[in-house]
Write an enzyme that holds these catalytic residues in place. Sequence first.
Site, PDB file in Angstrom:
ATOM      1  N   CYS A 257      -6.269   1.761   5.832  1.00 36.03           N
ATOM      2  CA  CYS A 257      -6.887   0.523   6.312  1.00 36.03           C
ATOM      3  C   CYS A 257      -6.277   0.162   7.674  1.00 36.03           C
ATOM      4  O   CYS A 257      -5.388   0.853   8.172  1.00 36.03           O
ATOM      5  CB  CYS A 257      -6.642  -0.600   5.307  1.00 36.03           C
ATOM      6  SG  CYS A 257      -4.899  -1.113   5.204  1.00 36.03           S
TER       7      CYS A 257
ATOM      8  N   GLU B 221       0.932   3.832   1.840  1.00 39.65           N
ATOM      9  CA  GLU B 221       1.404   4.234   3.165  1.00 39.65           C
ATOM     10  C   GLU B 221       2.579   3.390   3.632  1.00 39.65           C
ATOM     11  O   GLU B 221       3.540   3.905   4.196  1.00 39.65           O
ATOM     12  CB  GLU B 221       0.280   4.104   4.207  1.00 39.65           C
ATOM     13  CG  GLU B 221      -0.952   4.920   3.901  1.00 39.65           C
ATOM     14  CD  GLU B 221      -2.031   4.123   3.171  1.00 39.65           C
ATOM     15  OE1 GLU B 221      -1.718   3.481   2.142  1.00 39.65           O
ATOM     16  OE2 GLU B 221      -3.185   4.142   3.625  1.00 39.65           O
TER      17      GLU B 221
ATOM     18  N   HIS C 276       0.850  -1.180   0.000  1.00 43.40           N
ATOM     19  CA  HIS C 276       0.000   0.000   0.000  1.00 43.40           C
ATOM     20  C   HIS C 276       0.893   1.239   0.000  1.00 43.40           C
ATOM     21  O   HIS C 276       2.033   1.199   0.484  1.00 43.40           O
ATOM     22  CB  HIS C 276      -0.881   0.017   1.243  1.00 43.40           C
ATOM     23  CG  HIS C 276      -1.940  -1.036   1.259  1.00 43.40           C
ATOM     24  ND1 HIS C 276      -3.049  -0.946   2.058  1.00 43.40           N
ATOM     25  CD2 HIS C 276      -2.057  -2.216   0.586  1.00 43.40           C
ATOM     26  CE1 HIS C 276      -3.816  -2.005   1.885  1.00 43.40           C
ATOM     27  NE2 HIS C 276      -3.236  -2.793   0.998  1.00 43.40           N
TER      28      HIS C 276
ATOM     29  N   CYS D  18      -2.404  -0.349   7.556  1.00 43.29           N
ATOM     30  CA  CYS D  18      -1.651   0.900   7.429  1.00 43.29           C
ATOM     31  C   CYS D  18      -1.796   1.768   8.672  1.00 43.29           C
ATOM     32  O   CYS D  18      -0.822   2.385   9.107  1.00 43.29           O
ATOM     33  CB  CYS D  18      -2.097   1.640   6.182  1.00 43.29           C
ATOM     34  SG  CYS D  18      -1.665   0.748   4.657  1.00 43.29           S
TER      35      CYS D  18
END
Length: 173
Positions: A91, A63, A61, A94
């Site tokens: 999410c 992040e 992801h 993260c």
Amino acid sequence: MSSDSPIKSPTDEDFMREALKEARTAMDEDEVPVGAVIVQDGRIVARAHNQRETLKDPTAHAEMIALTQASAAVERWRLTDMTIYVTLEPCAMCAGALVLARIGRLVYAARDPKAGACGSVYDVLRDGRLNHCPEVTEGVCEAEASDLLKRFFHARRRQPDGASDSATSEQFQ
């Protein structure tokens, strides 16, 4: 006589626009268009976008990649003096990583009512039972980030294979 105009300090919107550039790069690479930048003392120290499909890695992801870059840039894992700008609410994975990295502040654009862990579904960052609670600002450049996600998932649904493995896609129909 000359008059010096004041030097403009970058705003949350300026940095979110940089994260949106990363999100557009993700979209160009057929990735869910989420981008992130991490800022320290008014300077971007990391920038990333989703790369799950490219890297075949469920943890890739924006992040997570940006946190790794920022830690490498400053050669430490505690990022208390930094702000992360993300185009979509993080999410649970993260959000947990942001707590573990001791990020000082999170600024995000669009809420994710299906998987958001910073106020929508869960509120990991404001859970006082954890050892760190970053400051959170939401809604910066929200319309632009939401529009990007809507366009991506609309195009995805029009593909013959109907490829879309993200619960997030339902939000942005």
